[in-house]
Design an enzyme around this catalytic site. Sequence first.
Site, mmCIF file in Angstrom:
data_model
loop_
_atom_site.group_PDB
_atom_site.id
_atom_site.type_symbol
_atom_site.label_atom_id
_atom_site.label_comp_id
_atom_site.label_asym_id
_atom_site.label_seq_id
_atom_site.Cartn_x
_atom_site.Cartn_y
_atom_site.Cartn_z
ATOM 1 N N ARG A 262 16.941 58.019 33.517
ATOM 2 C CA ARG A 262 17.921 56.943 33.681
ATOM 3 C C ARG A 262 19.131 57.458 34.451
ATOM 4 O O ARG A 262 19.593 58.575 34.220
ATOM 5 C CB ARG A 262 18.364 56.393 32.321
ATOM 6 C CG ARG A 262 17.235 55.706 31.570
ATOM 7 C CD ARG A 262 17.691 55.081 30.284
ATOM 8 N NE ARG A 262 16.563 54.550 29.532
ATOM 9 C CZ ARG A 262 16.628 54.059 28.309
ATOM 10 N NH1 ARG A 262 17.799 54.002 27.692
ATOM 11 N NH2 ARG A 262 15.551 53.608 27.705
ATOM 12 N N ARG A 277 23.909 61.052 26.281
ATOM 13 C CA ARG A 277 23.498 60.282 27.463
ATOM 14 C C ARG A 277 23.018 61.252 28.540
ATOM 15 O O ARG A 277 23.822 61.902 29.188
ATOM 16 C CB ARG A 277 24.657 59.437 27.994
ATOM 17 C CG ARG A 277 25.093 58.327 27.063
ATOM 18 C CD ARG A 277 26.215 57.507 27.678
ATOM 19 N NE ARG A 277 26.717 56.526 26.743
ATOM 20 C CZ ARG A 277 26.195 55.310 26.560
ATOM 21 N NH1 ARG A 277 25.155 54.944 27.284
ATOM 22 N NH2 ARG A 277 26.709 54.478 25.679
ATOM 23 N N GLU A 349 23.280 55.059 17.898
ATOM 24 C CA GLU A 349 21.949 54.488 18.118
ATOM 25 C C GLU A 349 20.905 55.581 18.324
ATOM 26 O O GLU A 349 21.112 56.534 19.077
ATOM 27 C CB GLU A 349 21.972 53.584 19.345
ATOM 28 C CG GLU A 349 20.616 52.986 19.685
ATOM 29 C CD GLU A 349 20.553 52.404 21.089
ATOM 30 O OE1 GLU A 349 19.425 52.255 21.599
ATOM 31 O OE2 GLU A 349 21.625 52.128 21.677
ATOM 32 N N SER A 352 15.972 51.272 19.283
ATOM 33 C CA SER A 352 16.236 49.860 19.535
ATOM 34 C C SER A 352 14.900 49.148 19.567
ATOM 35 O O SER A 352 14.019 49.512 20.356
ATOM 36 C CB SER A 352 16.984 49.689 20.866
ATOM 37 O OG SER A 352 17.454 48.377 21.025
ATOM 38 N N ARG A 391 17.970 62.437 20.711
ATOM 39 C CA ARG A 391 18.969 62.011 19.721
ATOM 40 C C ARG A 391 18.547 62.400 18.310
ATOM 41 O O ARG A 391 19.398 62.657 17.448
ATOM 42 C CB ARG A 391 19.212 60.506 19.836
ATOM 43 C CG ARG A 391 19.902 60.156 21.149
ATOM 44 C CD ARG A 391 20.562 58.794 21.124
ATOM 45 N NE ARG A 391 21.269 58.538 22.382
ATOM 46 C CZ ARG A 391 22.078 57.515 22.594
ATOM 47 N NH1 ARG A 391 22.309 56.645 21.625
ATOM 48 N NH2 ARG A 391 22.676 57.357 23.765
#
Length: 428
Positions: A262, A277, A349, A352, A391
């Site tokens: 990403r 990130r 988070e 999701s 994460r």
Amino acid sequence: MHDIRWIRDNPEAFDRGMDARGQSVRAAELSSLYEARLAVQQQLQEKQAERNATAKLIGKAKAQGDEAEAQRLMQATADLKADVQRLEEEDRAKEAELDDVLAGIPNIPMDDVPVGADESANVLIRQHGEPPAFGFEPKEHFEIGEALGMMNFDAATAMSGSRFVVMRGQLARLERALANFFIDTQTEEFGFTEIIPPLLVRDQAVFGTGQLPKFSEDLFHTDNGYWLIPTSEVPLTNLVREQIVDAGDLPMRVTAMTPCFRSEAGAAGRDTRGMIRMHQFTKVEMVCITADDQSEAELERMTGCAEKLLQKLGLAYQVMMLSSGDMGAGARKTYDLEVWLPGQNRYREISSCSNCWDYQARRMNARYRPEGEKRTRFVHTLNGSGLAVGRALIAVLENYQEADGSVRVPEVLVPYMGGLEVIGGKAA
């Protein structure tokens, strides 16, 4: 992608959904585009019928020896053929115009989704577990990893730039252990089929799952026409592209452990330190393909699968229902799982899980034929993280850290670590 006929039949519901999404597009505008195309199609049908009728008269005129009439009819047919071609081109242009507009419109939130502009309107559904208590000031994951000599951001930056990391030794094995634990649990306990998909896909694949055309800046693109997958949701969901699935094969549950890529466009200034990130990260993805009456129950099941992984790791977490303004464009309803990070003293988070309804299926033309019915229906598609491996690594480091800088290995991961129970010991 939306069904224009549903929009025309349910204009108020559509407009309410767009209001919830903060979008200005109205059903009336889309109906006008659709009606403009219908008008062109009506003209096209009339000209085609006139051309066919005129062409039939040519033979009759010749049979009667009326060559002048035959020539006139031939010229008229040629003119009508040109009109038909012009109208066919206009019809294609009108269709493309409508499709382009529909392709850029986000999905309509379900009725129980909280309405709000951003994450401040998200709603807490439940919490599980208690955050650990420390007799010392807990560190963030990058402080722990760097002190262990197993996490090197400088080396990664030197070769690749920011938002990359090099891990070594026991931390590298811990990430692999987490990924293997997740994929094993998905396949052996939760009933998912493991897939090894392509990491490079073409335009139609990322269009199908909704990243194109509006979110291309979030992706990495090669100079020969490929996109690096932002998540294996893209290739896994596209497994049913342009297919009619046997109703008896639903629900289809597939999973993959892949690198993800990403650009993190729009993330400037946020989470610049550490691994929150990254441009490249590992994730285990869950994708479900269901009949149109199964997806709501499947979303609850999928979320439960992700929760069970956190429970097995002994990590405290909470489940949030995302607001209409915080959901991804393709989702009708999304649950976020947020894991407790002691170093940050807050939940972040880690998964999701979204029900996209038939939004992606329409873009991919993915259908199924219910038993006993002749007509096909669009499948419903769901996706969720099970889990984001990087994460999860962050969460384990911060929740299992010791005062001396070592890290205990969660019991469920010890077999995956070759029996190692503590990271940072003499074998480090």
